[in-house]
Scaffold this motif. Structure first.
Motif, PDB file in Angstrom:
ATOM      1  N   ASP A  61       0.837  -1.204   0.000  1.00  0.00           N
ATOM      2  CA  ASP A  61       0.000   0.000   0.000  1.00  0.00           C
ATOM      3  C   ASP A  61       0.875   1.260   0.000  1.00  0.00           C
ATOM      4  O   ASP A  61       0.600   2.219  -0.726  1.00  0.00           O
ATOM      5  CB  ASP A  61      -0.927   0.009   1.222  1.00  0.00           C
ATOM      6  CG  ASP A  61      -2.016  -1.049   1.126  1.00  0.00           C
ATOM      7  OD1 ASP A  61      -2.314  -1.469  -0.016  1.00  0.00           O
ATOM      8  OD2 ASP A  61      -2.551  -1.452   2.172  1.00  0.00           O
ATOM      9  N   LYS A  62       1.912   1.265   0.817  1.00  0.00           N
ATOM     10  CA  LYS A  62       2.826   2.415   0.868  1.00  0.00           C
ATOM     11  C   LYS A  62       3.544   2.590  -0.469  1.00  0.00           C
ATOM     12  O   LYS A  62       3.665   3.720  -0.968  1.00  0.00           O
ATOM     13  CB  LYS A  62       3.840   2.218   1.994  1.00  0.00           C
ATOM     14  CG  LYS A  62       4.877   3.337   2.092  1.00  0.00           C
ATOM     15  CD  LYS A  62       5.816   3.119   3.261  1.00  0.00           C
ATOM     16  CE  LYS A  62       6.868   4.221   3.312  1.00  0.00           C
ATOM     17  NZ  LYS A  62       7.776   4.099   4.478  1.00  0.00           N
TER      18      LYS A  62
ATOM     19  N   GLU B 230       1.830   5.635  -7.601  1.00  0.00           N
ATOM     20  CA  GLU B 230       0.634   6.092  -8.310  1.00  0.00           C
ATOM     21  C   GLU B 230       0.218   7.519  -7.954  1.00  0.00           C
ATOM     22  O   GLU B 230      -0.323   8.242  -8.802  1.00  0.00           O
ATOM     23  CB  GLU B 230      -0.525   5.132  -8.009  1.00  0.00           C
ATOM     24  CG  GLU B 230      -0.267   3.705  -8.503  1.00  0.00           C
ATOM     25  CD  GLU B 230      -1.338   2.728  -8.027  1.00  0.00           C
ATOM     26  OE1 GLU B 230      -2.303   3.200  -7.373  1.00  0.00           O
ATOM     27  OE2 GLU B 230      -1.202   1.516  -8.285  1.00  0.00           O
ATOM     28  N   ARG B 231       0.468   7.947  -6.707  1.00  0.00           N
ATOM     29  CA  ARG B 231      -0.019   9.261  -6.275  1.00  0.00           C
ATOM     30  C   ARG B 231       1.101  10.208  -5.847  1.00  0.00           C
ATOM     31  O   ARG B 231       0.853  11.377  -5.572  1.00  0.00           O
ATOM     32  CB  ARG B 231      -1.001   9.096  -5.110  1.00  0.00           C
ATOM     33  CG  ARG B 231      -2.182   8.195  -5.436  1.00  0.00           C
ATOM     34  CD  ARG B 231      -3.092   8.046  -4.229  1.00  0.00           C
ATOM     35  NE  ARG B 231      -4.194   7.123  -4.507  1.00  0.00           N
ATOM     36  CZ  ARG B 231      -4.107   5.817  -4.365  1.00  0.00           C
ATOM     37  NH1 ARG B 231      -2.967   5.275  -3.956  1.00  0.00           N
ATOM     38  NH2 ARG B 231      -5.140   5.025  -4.641  1.00  0.00           N
ATOM     39  N   GLY B 232       2.321   9.710  -5.769  1.00  0.00           N
ATOM     40  CA  GLY B 232       3.426  10.554  -5.335  1.00  0.00           C
ATOM     41  C   GLY B 232       3.404  10.859  -3.850  1.00  0.00           C
ATOM     42  O   GLY B 232       4.057  11.797  -3.388  1.00  0.00           O
ATOM     43  N   VAL B 233       2.655  10.066  -3.073  1.00  0.00           N
ATOM     44  CA  VAL B 233       2.537  10.285  -1.633  1.00  0.00           C
ATOM     45  C   VAL B 233       3.546   9.392  -0.918  1.00  0.00           C
ATOM     46  O   VAL B 233       3.498   8.164  -1.038  1.00  0.00           O
ATOM     47  CB  VAL B 233       1.108   9.968  -1.136  1.00  0.00           C
ATOM     48  CG1 VAL B 233       1.025  10.146   0.384  1.00  0.00           C
ATOM     49  CG2 VAL B 233       0.102  10.857  -1.842  1.00  0.00           C
ATOM     50  N   TRP B 234       4.466  10.023  -0.157  1.00  0.00           N
ATOM     51  CA  TRP B 234       5.492   9.253   0.543  1.00  0.00           C
ATOM     52  C   TRP B 234       5.314   9.399   2.046  1.00  0.00           C
ATOM     53  O   TRP B 234       5.199  10.510   2.565  1.00  0.00           O
ATOM     54  CB  TRP B 234       6.878   9.718   0.151  1.00  0.00           C
ATOM     55  CG  TRP B 234       7.967   9.065   0.952  1.00  0.00           C
ATOM     56  CD1 TRP B 234       8.719   9.622   1.942  1.00  0.00           C
ATOM     57  CD2 TRP B 234       8.406   7.716   0.839  1.00  0.00           C
ATOM     58  NE1 TRP B 234       9.607   8.713   2.458  1.00  0.00           N
ATOM     59  CE2 TRP B 234       9.440   7.529   1.800  1.00  0.00           C
ATOM     60  CE3 TRP B 234       8.036   6.640   0.032  1.00  0.00           C
ATOM     61  CZ2 TRP B 234      10.095   6.318   1.956  1.00  0.00           C
ATOM     62  CZ3 TRP B 234       8.692   5.427   0.191  1.00  0.00           C
ATOM     63  CH2 TRP B 234       9.704   5.273   1.135  1.00  0.00           C
TER      64      TRP B 234
ATOM     65  N   ASN C 177       2.564   1.547  -3.487  1.00  0.00           N
ATOM     66  CA  ASN C 177       1.619   1.971  -4.530  1.00  0.00           C
ATOM     67  C   ASN C 177       1.204   3.429  -4.366  1.00  0.00           C
ATOM     68  O   ASN C 177       1.016   4.139  -5.362  1.00  0.00           O
ATOM     69  CB  ASN C 177       0.382   1.068  -4.514  1.00  0.00           C
ATOM     70  CG  ASN C 177       0.702  -0.353  -4.971  1.00  0.00           C
ATOM     71  OD1 ASN C 177       1.644  -0.571  -5.726  1.00  0.00           O
ATOM     72  ND2 ASN C 177      -0.072  -1.323  -4.498  1.00  0.00           N
ATOM     73  N   ASN C 178       1.050   3.888  -3.137  1.00  0.00           N
ATOM     74  CA  ASN C 178       0.717   5.287  -2.906  1.00  0.00           C
ATOM     75  C   ASN C 178       1.794   6.214  -3.475  1.00  0.00           C
ATOM     76  O   ASN C 178       1.507   7.271  -4.023  1.00  0.00           O
ATOM     77  CB  ASN C 178       0.552   5.568  -1.403  1.00  0.00           C
ATOM     78  CG  ASN C 178      -0.867   5.321  -0.939  1.00  0.00           C
ATOM     79  OD1 ASN C 178      -1.797   5.366  -1.727  1.00  0.00           O
ATOM     80  ND2 ASN C 178      -1.026   5.037   0.348  1.00  0.00           N
ATOM     81  N   TYR C 179       3.043   5.785  -3.321  1.00  0.00           N
ATOM     82  CA  TYR C 179       4.145   6.608  -3.827  1.00  0.00           C
ATOM     83  C   TYR C 179       4.218   6.556  -5.353  1.00  0.00           C
ATOM     84  O   TYR C 179       4.367   7.584  -6.020  1.00  0.00           O
ATOM     85  CB  TYR C 179       5.465   6.142  -3.225  1.00  0.00           C
ATOM     86  CG  TYR C 179       6.651   6.926  -3.735  1.00  0.00           C
ATOM     87  CD1 TYR C 179       6.822   8.259  -3.379  1.00  0.00           C
ATOM     88  CD2 TYR C 179       7.583   6.334  -4.583  1.00  0.00           C
ATOM     89  CE1 TYR C 179       7.910   8.991  -3.848  1.00  0.00           C
ATOM     90  CE2 TYR C 179       8.665   7.047  -5.060  1.00  0.00           C
ATOM     91  CZ  TYR C 179       8.819   8.370  -4.686  1.00  0.00           C
ATOM     92  OH  TYR C 179       9.896   9.083  -5.165  1.00  0.00           O
TER      93      TYR C 179
END
Length: 385
Positions: free
Chosen positions: A282-283, A289-293, A285-287
């Motif tokens: 999940d971590k 696909e969404r650029g969220v780190w 994929n968030n980075y």
């Protein structure tokens, strides 16, 4: 001569700037007269000589002081075993980077040495100026009492000297363009500069002298600086994670209690992390696909038993230090199993004396095979620095 005249007839930026440099220098020489122009030309040459001498001396000084400075830092620098605030993290990152990274240490000493030598050269300039003034005028300054004919002759001579000064300025300008175009052929406006007939003519003179050096050493130097910078950024994980939480230290000592050698300790920690830390998809994929780190500490990885590669590598490093091992976090690219590579992190541990006794391991990949110092580790892991 006709070739150079023809170059200045073509209205292009490099030629226009060179013409302006020549014209301004000539007008300045006409206004200052012979002694004033000669003084300015002398200090123009002096400035160039001083810069070259200071660069050479600073290089020698940095080379001689760098090993001694490294030894001093090894003896004096010790990162506190406690949680550090932001300023302390930055300070100890700088100190340990100067201690461990020779190119950075040399660069800092070189810069400081150059600034010191230039300051000393600047202190000598007033004395040198008075000396030159006396030599050029013989104790007599040009003034309005001079005869008109003498003033005209002085201004004519000043214009000639000014033209020589302008030629020197123009040479420095074109030489700087040559360095820029050679080191950064794809840089802003580099293609337009290279198309200039005046630049091409001057570059044909400079190429045999400096072209090979710049083309050969310039990219190497740029890559070295880039790699060193990445190493310094990577060092932050070591400083941030230097303080080991008690529960992690206890776990590391328990896991390695039966190990007798450094390699056995490193292997025990590899097996423990590889079988207990689950990959946090999940971590990841968030980075991707969404650029969220989400930054997480080794304590959080230890508590949640989940993390991505950098989290596993940081936790391994903390546990390895708790067990008395020398360890580092390595960042770079890892094979993705589909013929490509993606960002990745792993560890290196020292199992003996000397640089050749550092071995690689990848606890994140432990579930897919044995990645504790396998023979072909470098074929799937490409380190950044």
């Amino acid at each position: 001569m006709n070739d150079w005249v023809q170059l200045f007839k073509q209205p292009e930026p490099v030629a226009i700037i060179v013409m302006l440099l020549l014209l301004v220098s000539l007008m300045q020489g006409l206004r200052r007269g012979a002694s004033g122009s000669a003084r300015r030309l002398f200090f123009f040459v002096w400035e160039g000589v001083a810069v070259v001498l200071c660069l050479l001396l600073a290089s020698q000084l940095a080379s001689r002081l760098s090993p001694a400075f490294a030894d001093l830092l090894v003896r004096r620098v010790s990162v506190p075993l406690r949680e550090l605030n932001g300023a302390e993290q930055a300070w100890f990152t700088l100190l340990t980077s100067l201690r461990d990274f020779a190119p950075l240490r040399y660069g800092v000493l070189f810069l400081l040495g150059y600034l010191l030598l230039r300051a000393l050269a600047a202190l000598a300039e007033p004395l040198l100026e008075r000396l030159v003034e006396g030599m050029l005028t013989g104790g007599r300054r040009e003034g309005r009492e001079d005869a008109p004919g003498r003033r005209s002759a002085s201004r004519f001579a000043g214009a000639l000297i000014g033209a020589v000064h302008g030629a020197g300025r123009s040479f420095v300008f074109v030489a700087l363009l040559f360095v820029y175009v050679t080191l950064m052929p794809g840089g802003w406006y580099a293609d337009k500069i290279a198309e200039s007939p005046l630049y091409s003519e001057a570059a044909s003179w400079l190429e045999p002298v400096a072209g090979d050096v710049l083309e050969g050493q310039g990219p190497v130097l740029a890559k070295t600086v880039q790699a060193q910078f990445k190493q310094i950024l990577q060092r932050k994980y070591e400083i941030i994670d230097y303080a080991v939480p008690a529960e992690i230290e206890e776990a590391a000592l328990y896991v390695t209690k039966d190990a007798r050698t450094k390699e056995e300790k490193a292997r025990s920690l590899y097996d423990w992390l590889g079988s207990r830390i689950a990959y946090d998809w999940d971590k990841a994929n968030n980075y991707v696909e969404r650029g969220v780190w989400k930054e997480q500490t080794p304590a959080e990885t230890f508590e949640t038993r989940t993390g991505v590669c950098i989290d596993v590598a940081r936790l391994y490093a903390v546990m390895a230090r708790s067990a008395g091992l020398e360890v580092r976090v390595v960042t770079g690219m890892g094979a993705d199993g589909r013929g490509g590579y993606g960002p990745h992190a792993w560890n290196e541990v020292q199992i003996g004396e000397g640089a050749e006794n550092w071995i690689p391991l990848d606890a994140t990949w432990a579930s897919s095979g044995d990645w504790f110092n396998p023979p072909e580790f470098d074929k799937t892991h490409i380190r950044e620095a």
